[in-house]
Scaffold this active site. Structure first.
Site, PDB file in Angstrom:
ATOM      1  N   CYS A   2       0.841  -1.195   0.000  1.00 14.53           N
ATOM      2  CA  CYS A   2       0.000   0.000   0.000  1.00 14.53           C
ATOM      3  C   CYS A   2       0.877   1.245   0.000  1.00 14.53           C
ATOM      4  O   CYS A   2       1.809   1.370   0.770  1.00 14.53           O
ATOM      5  CB  CYS A   2      -0.966   0.089   1.165  1.00 14.53           C
ATOM      6  SG  CYS A   2      -2.162  -1.239   1.193  1.00 14.53           S
ATOM      7  N   ARG A  27       4.254  -0.238  -4.617  1.00 14.97           N
ATOM      8  CA  ARG A  27       3.939  -0.768  -3.286  1.00 14.97           C
ATOM      9  C   ARG A  27       2.644  -1.584  -3.277  1.00 14.97           C
ATOM     10  O   ARG A  27       2.329  -2.259  -2.285  1.00 14.97           O
ATOM     11  CB  ARG A  27       3.821   0.368  -2.280  1.00 14.97           C
ATOM     12  CG  ARG A  27       5.085   1.176  -2.118  1.00 14.97           C
ATOM     13  CD  ARG A  27       4.899   2.240  -1.081  1.00 14.97           C
ATOM     14  NE  ARG A  27       4.767   1.656   0.237  1.00 14.97           N
ATOM     15  CZ  ARG A  27       5.759   1.474   1.088  1.00 14.97           C
ATOM     16  NH1 ARG A  27       6.975   1.853   0.765  1.00 14.97           N
ATOM     17  NH2 ARG A  27       5.547   0.942   2.257  1.00 14.97           N
ATOM     18  N   TRP A  76      -2.577  -2.800  -1.835  1.00 11.80           N
ATOM     19  CA  TRP A  76      -2.290  -4.239  -1.939  1.00 11.80           C
ATOM     20  C   TRP A  76      -3.270  -4.892  -0.985  1.00 11.80           C
ATOM     21  O   TRP A  76      -3.202  -4.704   0.231  1.00 11.80           O
ATOM     22  CB  TRP A  76      -0.851  -4.520  -1.523  1.00 11.80           C
ATOM     23  CG  TRP A  76      -0.423  -5.938  -1.784  1.00 11.80           C
ATOM     24  CD1 TRP A  76       0.064  -6.447  -2.953  1.00 11.80           C
ATOM     25  CD2 TRP A  76      -0.436  -7.020  -0.849  1.00 11.80           C
ATOM     26  NE1 TRP A  76       0.352  -7.781  -2.802  1.00 11.80           N
ATOM     27  CE2 TRP A  76       0.049  -8.168  -1.518  1.00 11.80           C
ATOM     28  CE3 TRP A  76      -0.817  -7.150   0.479  1.00 11.80           C
ATOM     29  CZ2 TRP A  76       0.171  -9.404  -0.916  1.00 11.80           C
ATOM     30  CZ3 TRP A  76      -0.699  -8.393   1.094  1.00 11.80           C
ATOM     31  CH2 TRP A  76      -0.204  -9.508   0.402  1.00 11.80           C
ATOM     32  N   ASN A 102      -2.560   1.679   5.558  1.00 12.27           N
ATOM     33  CA  ASN A 102      -1.642   0.605   5.186  1.00 12.27           C
ATOM     34  C   ASN A 102      -1.428  -0.241   6.429  1.00 12.27           C
ATOM     35  O   ASN A 102      -1.109   0.308   7.481  1.00 12.27           O
ATOM     36  CB  ASN A 102      -0.312   1.207   4.719  1.00 12.27           C
ATOM     37  CG  ASN A 102       0.756   0.148   4.500  1.00 12.27           C
ATOM     38  OD1 ASN A 102       0.450  -1.023   4.303  1.00 12.27           O
ATOM     39  ND2 ASN A 102       2.010   0.565   4.531  1.00 12.27           N
ATOM     40  N   GLY A 103      -1.601  -1.554   6.320  1.00 10.94           N
ATOM     41  CA  GLY A 103      -1.405  -2.424   7.476  1.00 10.94           C
ATOM     42  C   GLY A 103      -2.625  -3.280   7.712  1.00 10.94           C
ATOM     43  O   GLY A 103      -3.477  -3.429   6.825  1.00 10.94           O
ATOM     44  N   GLU A 495      17.933 -17.765  -6.180  1.00 14.27           N
ATOM     45  CA  GLU A 495      17.536 -16.413  -6.585  1.00 14.27           C
ATOM     46  C   GLU A 495      17.090 -16.403  -8.058  1.00 14.27           C
ATOM     47  O   GLU A 495      16.104 -15.739  -8.410  1.00 14.27           O
ATOM     48  CB  GLU A 495      18.710 -15.445  -6.357  1.00 14.27           C
ATOM     49  CG  GLU A 495      18.505 -14.025  -6.865  1.00 14.27           C
ATOM     50  CD  GLU A 495      17.349 -13.275  -6.198  1.00 14.27           C
ATOM     51  OE1 GLU A 495      16.771 -13.773  -5.220  1.00 14.27           O
ATOM     52  OE2 GLU A 495      17.020 -12.173  -6.690  1.00 14.27           O
ATOM     53  N   LYS A 499      13.396 -15.158  -9.209  1.00  9.08           N
ATOM     54  CA  LYS A 499      13.186 -14.091 -10.186  1.00  9.08           C
ATOM     55  C   LYS A 499      12.228 -14.560 -11.285  1.00  9.08           C
ATOM     56  O   LYS A 499      11.340 -13.837 -11.716  1.00  9.08           O
ATOM     57  CB  LYS A 499      14.526 -13.674 -10.833  1.00  9.08           C
ATOM     58  CG  LYS A 499      15.357 -12.737 -10.000  1.00  9.08           C
ATOM     59  CD  LYS A 499      14.795 -11.336  -9.972  1.00  9.08           C
ATOM     60  CE  LYS A 499      15.119 -10.593  -8.702  1.00  9.08           C
ATOM     61  NZ  LYS A 499      14.543 -11.073  -7.447  1.00  9.08           N
ATOM     62  N   GLU A 502       8.565 -14.943  -9.966  1.00 10.83           N
ATOM     63  CA  GLU A 502       7.811 -13.718  -9.673  1.00 10.83           C
ATOM     64  C   GLU A 502       7.551 -12.875 -10.920  1.00 10.83           C
ATOM     65  O   GLU A 502       6.543 -12.187 -10.987  1.00 10.83           O
ATOM     66  CB  GLU A 502       8.462 -12.898  -8.558  1.00 10.83           C
ATOM     67  CG  GLU A 502       9.796 -12.289  -8.853  1.00 10.83           C
ATOM     68  CD  GLU A 502      10.325 -11.452  -7.664  1.00 10.83           C
ATOM     69  OE1 GLU A 502      11.533 -11.231  -7.628  1.00 10.83           O
ATOM     70  OE2 GLU A 502       9.534 -11.028  -6.821  1.00 10.83           O
ATOM     71  N   HIS A 518      18.922 -37.025  -5.092  1.00 11.87           N
ATOM     72  CA  HIS A 518      18.081 -37.510  -3.993  1.00 11.87           C
ATOM     73  C   HIS A 518      16.597 -37.292  -4.263  1.00 11.87           C
ATOM     74  O   HIS A 518      15.787 -37.358  -3.346  1.00 11.87           O
ATOM     75  CB  HIS A 518      18.496 -36.825  -2.688  1.00 11.87           C
ATOM     76  CG  HIS A 518      19.909 -37.115  -2.302  1.00 11.87           C
ATOM     77  ND1 HIS A 518      20.326 -38.351  -1.859  1.00 11.87           N
ATOM     78  CD2 HIS A 518      21.022 -36.342  -2.357  1.00 11.87           C
ATOM     79  CE1 HIS A 518      21.628 -38.322  -1.624  1.00 11.87           C
ATOM     80  NE2 HIS A 518      22.077 -37.113  -1.930  1.00 11.87           N
ATOM     81  N   LYS A 621       6.043  -4.264  -3.487  1.00 13.10           N
ATOM     82  CA  LYS A 621       7.478  -4.085  -3.265  1.00 13.10           C
ATOM     83  C   LYS A 621       7.872  -4.289  -1.817  1.00 13.10           C
ATOM     84  O   LYS A 621       8.849  -4.953  -1.518  1.00 13.10           O
ATOM     85  CB  LYS A 621       7.865  -2.676  -3.724  1.00 13.10           C
ATOM     86  CG  LYS A 621       9.340  -2.346  -3.563  1.00 13.10           C
ATOM     87  CD  LYS A 621      10.174  -3.118  -4.547  1.00 13.10           C
ATOM     88  CE  LYS A 621      11.654  -2.832  -4.405  1.00 13.10           C
ATOM     89  NZ  LYS A 621      12.443  -3.878  -5.082  1.00 13.10           N
TER      90      LYS A 621
HETATM   91  C1  AGP Z   1      12.472  -9.781  -4.531  1.00 13.24           C
HETATM   92  O1  AGP Z   1      12.552  -9.788  -5.901  1.00 13.24           O
HETATM   93  C2  AGP Z   1      11.200  -9.770  -3.897  1.00 13.24           C
HETATM   94  N1  AGP Z   1      10.173  -9.158  -4.569  1.00 13.24           N
HETATM   95  C3  AGP Z   1      11.078 -10.069  -2.421  1.00 13.24           C
HETATM   96  O2  AGP Z   1      11.457 -11.390  -2.251  1.00 13.24           O
HETATM   97  C4  AGP Z   1      11.875  -9.184  -1.430  1.00 13.24           C
HETATM   98  O3  AGP Z   1      13.232  -9.398  -1.590  1.00 13.24           O
HETATM   99  C5  AGP Z   1      11.427  -9.508  -0.010  1.00 13.24           C
HETATM  100  O4  AGP Z   1      10.064  -9.225   0.125  1.00 13.24           O
HETATM  101  C6  AGP Z   1      12.218  -8.749   1.041  1.00 13.24           C
HETATM  102  O5  AGP Z   1      12.110  -7.374   0.877  1.00 13.24           O
HETATM  103  P1  AGP Z   1      13.048  -6.374   1.661  1.00 13.24           P
HETATM  104  O6  AGP Z   1      14.447  -6.585   1.184  1.00 13.24           O
HETATM  105  O7  AGP Z   1      12.527  -5.013   1.332  1.00 13.24           O
HETATM  106  O8  AGP Z   1      12.917  -6.703   3.126  1.00 13.24           O
END
Ligand code: AGP
Length: 626
Positions: A2, A27, A76, A102-103, A495, A499, A502, A518, A621
């Site tokens: 948000c 956000r 969000w 927000n929250g 990672e 990527k 997402e 395994h 984000k």
């Molecule tokens: C990364 O591409 C993400 N969208 C997500 O995993 C992010 O890294 C995670 O939410 C942590 O965010 P932060 O580093 O702002 O704490």
């Protein structure tokens, strides 16, 4: 999670609020809405499900009357689906109060029942709406006076449980917007127009007002802020005791938060990585080559007393922590455990005064990480934050902080945030080794020199990305892509898979290459793309040779192998369908270069599939709910 904007000043408020929302849309983008207080003494509002563009269409068809006070929200969704009706702002029953939030208000059900018992009819499924009704009632119960609106907000905050940033405007308050924060982010911007008229901004982060001012004020936990055209800025705690917000100047400008000619923010942020790494290293080397981390406000004795380290983070930042484990344990011989924050917090980890907890967060607002931090502090552990967003909650509540100087990261998928987190972890590891006398100054200096070669190496990788983009286009139809790595390349594989998931919504998994036999090897079918991140041939105990064997194993079962390997590593050639070359880099530092092609690959695949690279579905984000 948000985005929130508020404005009081001489400018047309709607324009300022919409511009802020555009910069905060990363956000959350389930819906957007605005409310302004107009001179006739009424509120006018508009809201729409979907991206901000949908709201802008509504406003183009039905413009709001002119106003110099406004609030805006990009959502969000948590409570209540992403519909028009659940979009913020939420109005009180009499339409005189508008609230954005927000929250999560955890006790909203009980409060809602109380309001309904008084005859209030709710018009949304959100937890937020209860705050609008409570605020209107509290305001009506208070005597007239300059502090009435802020006091009403304090009354409401004392009744709420959970996490909230609330921002409100009232039809009877021609000069004032009030806001409050508990566990969710809120910053204040203080500026003036060209003719010297003061103006005040509220934002979830400074991007909300960076086009107008770089002068910001950091709010503490459980505080209420009032921005008023004539009285200026007033901050109190929830009981009304005055508080002094901390002033700071944002060290980047509006241009840094623009796309700058790139199709996507993510592409721009990938391209900025050499500079971001260089900036993160800048000024951290003393005249004798030793590391100087003055911001780490822990004494040498406290650092010497550490006997265990936890690295705690979420998502991509967690992957940076996994990489840190290899480097910190190797350099300091201190045991390091790495854990996702949401698990760490609730499993009663063993912590004491001699435990260092390193929390990593780009945004500094991730709720899971914040809660883990608080838990660590309750157990008397020392907490060091590695963070990108200046003035955010996580560094503020930590004992020590090391900022990554990556600049604003707008794309939801973290790129430069990640690489600079890894670099900051290296700095912490080397600093600990230096302070504890495990490494001599010249050894540290040699490793710092290696760190300083990283911006150049990342730039080299970026120059050779056209074949990777071409490969990405050819992989856009894949159903599953697997990622393998071993040693320090294992977190890189994780990672790479994250990527891809997402951004491109393709099933992707990262595995430790040695674990393949395994079980996961059963997933390999004719043509399954498998990306293998190969550790340097100089890695410990022939791990390189073992990964070369793993490539052969998957290829023998029909996999299409995509191999990321160092220049000159010819051992992989016979088994690779595609080779992506990266410059020769010391083993522990290699993740900084091997990650880059994986970022480019995911971005290209998502773009080819026609997806919004910067704002992938269902994500936000900064994740400010647990
Ligand atoms: C990364 O591409 C993400 N969208 C997500 O995993 C992010 O890294 C995670 O939410 C942590 O965010 P932060 O580093 O702002 O704490």
């Amino acid at each position: 999670m948000c985005g929130i904007v508020g404005y009081v000043g001489p400018q047309e408020a709607l324009g300022v609020v919409l511009e802020g929302l555009r910069r905060l849309e990363y956000r959350g983008y389930d819906s957007a809405g605005v409310a302004v207080r107009v001179d006739s003494g009424e509120l006018a509002s508009a809201k729409k499900a979907g991206k901000l563009a949908n709201l802008e269409k509504v406003l183009a068809d039905e413009p709001l009357p002119p106003s110099t006070i406004g609030i805006g929200h990009t959502r969000w969704a948590t409570h209540g689906g992403p519909t028009d009706r659940n979009a913020h702002p939420h109005l009180s029953a009499d339409g005189r109060v508008a609230v954005i939030h927000n929250g999560i208000i955890e006790n909203f059900a009980g409060l809602r029942a109380q309001c309904e018992a008084r005859g209030v009819e709710f018009s949304s499924d959100t937890d937020t709406e209860v705050a609008a009704h409570l605020l209107a009632a509290a305001y009506d119960d208070l005597p007239a006076g300059p502090d009435r609106f802020a006091e009403a907000m304090r009354v409401v905050c004392r009744a709420l449980e959970g996490a909230f940033t609330l921002v409100a405007t009232h039809a009877d308050e021609p000069d004032t917007v009030v806001a409050a924060r508990r566990n969710s982010p809120l910053v204040v911007g203080v500026g003036e127009t060209a003719d010297g008229t003061p103006e005040y901004f509220l934002g979830s982060d400074v991007a909300a007002f960076i086009a107008h001012t770089r002068e910001a004020r950091e709010l503490g936990q459980d505080q209420v802020v009032e921005i008023d055209r004539t009285r200026g800025l007033t901050v109190t705690d929830f009981s009304g005791a005055p508080a002094e917000p901390k002033a700071y100047t944002v060290d980047w400008d509006a241009a840094a938060a623009e796309k700058g000619g790139y199709d996507w923010f993510m592409l721009k942020e990938i391209a900025e990585q050499p500079q971001a790494i260089a900036d993160t290293l800048l000024g951290r080397l003393g005249e004798h080559g030793e590391l100087v981390l003055d911001e780490v406000r822990l004494s040498d004795q406290e650092l010497r007393d550490i006997d265990k380290i936890f690295v705690v983070a979420c998502g991509t930042a967690y992957h940076a922590g996994l990489i840190a484990k290899y480097a910190i344990e190797h350099w300091t011989r201190i045991p390091v455990e790495v854990e996702v924050a949401s698990e760490f917090r609730y499993r009663d980890p063993v912590l004491d005064r001699s435990t260092l907890v390193i929390v990593i967060s780009q945004s500094g607002e991730t709720m899971d990480t914040l809660m883990a931090l608080r838990h660590a502090k309750e157990q008397k552990a020392r907490v060091l934050a590695i963070c990108n967003a200046n003035g955010s909650t996580i560094p503020r509540e930590s004992d020590a902080v090391l900022y990554t100087h990556a600049g604003p990261e707008v794309a939801v998928a973290s790129t430069k945030g990640f690489l600079t987190q890894i670099v900051a972890c290296y700095l912490v590891g080397l600093f600990l080794a230096q302070v504890r006398g495990i490494k001599y100054e010249d050894e540290v200096a040699a490793m710092v020199a290696d760190l300083q070669s990283l911006p150049g190496k990342v730039a080299e990788v970026l120059e050779q990305m056209e074949p990777v983009r071409e490969l990405g286009r050819s992989l856009a139809g894949a159903d599953t892509i697997l990622f393998l790595g071993r040693h320090v390349a294992y977190p890189v594989a994780l990672e790479g898979a994250l990527k891809l998931k997402e951004l491109a919504y393709i099933h992707a998994e990262g595995f430790a290459a040695g674990e393949l036999k395994h079980g996961p090897i059963a997933l390999i079918d004719q043509g399954t793309p498998v990306v293998v991140v190969v550790p340097s041939p100089r890695a410990r105990e022939s791990v390189h040779g073992k990964v070369v064997s793993n490539i052969q194993e998957v290829r023998a079962r029909g996999a299409r192998t995509i191999v990321i390997a160092e220049e000159g590593d010819d051992d992989v050639v016979p088994y690779a369908d595609h080779i992506i070359r990266v410059p020769r880099t010391p083993t522990l530092l290699a993740p900084v270069v091997t990650t880059v092609p994986l970022q480019v690959l995911a971005c290209e695949i998502a773009d080819t599939r026609g997806y919004d690279v910067d704002q992938p579905r269902n994500l936000a984000k900064s994740v400010t709910v647990e």
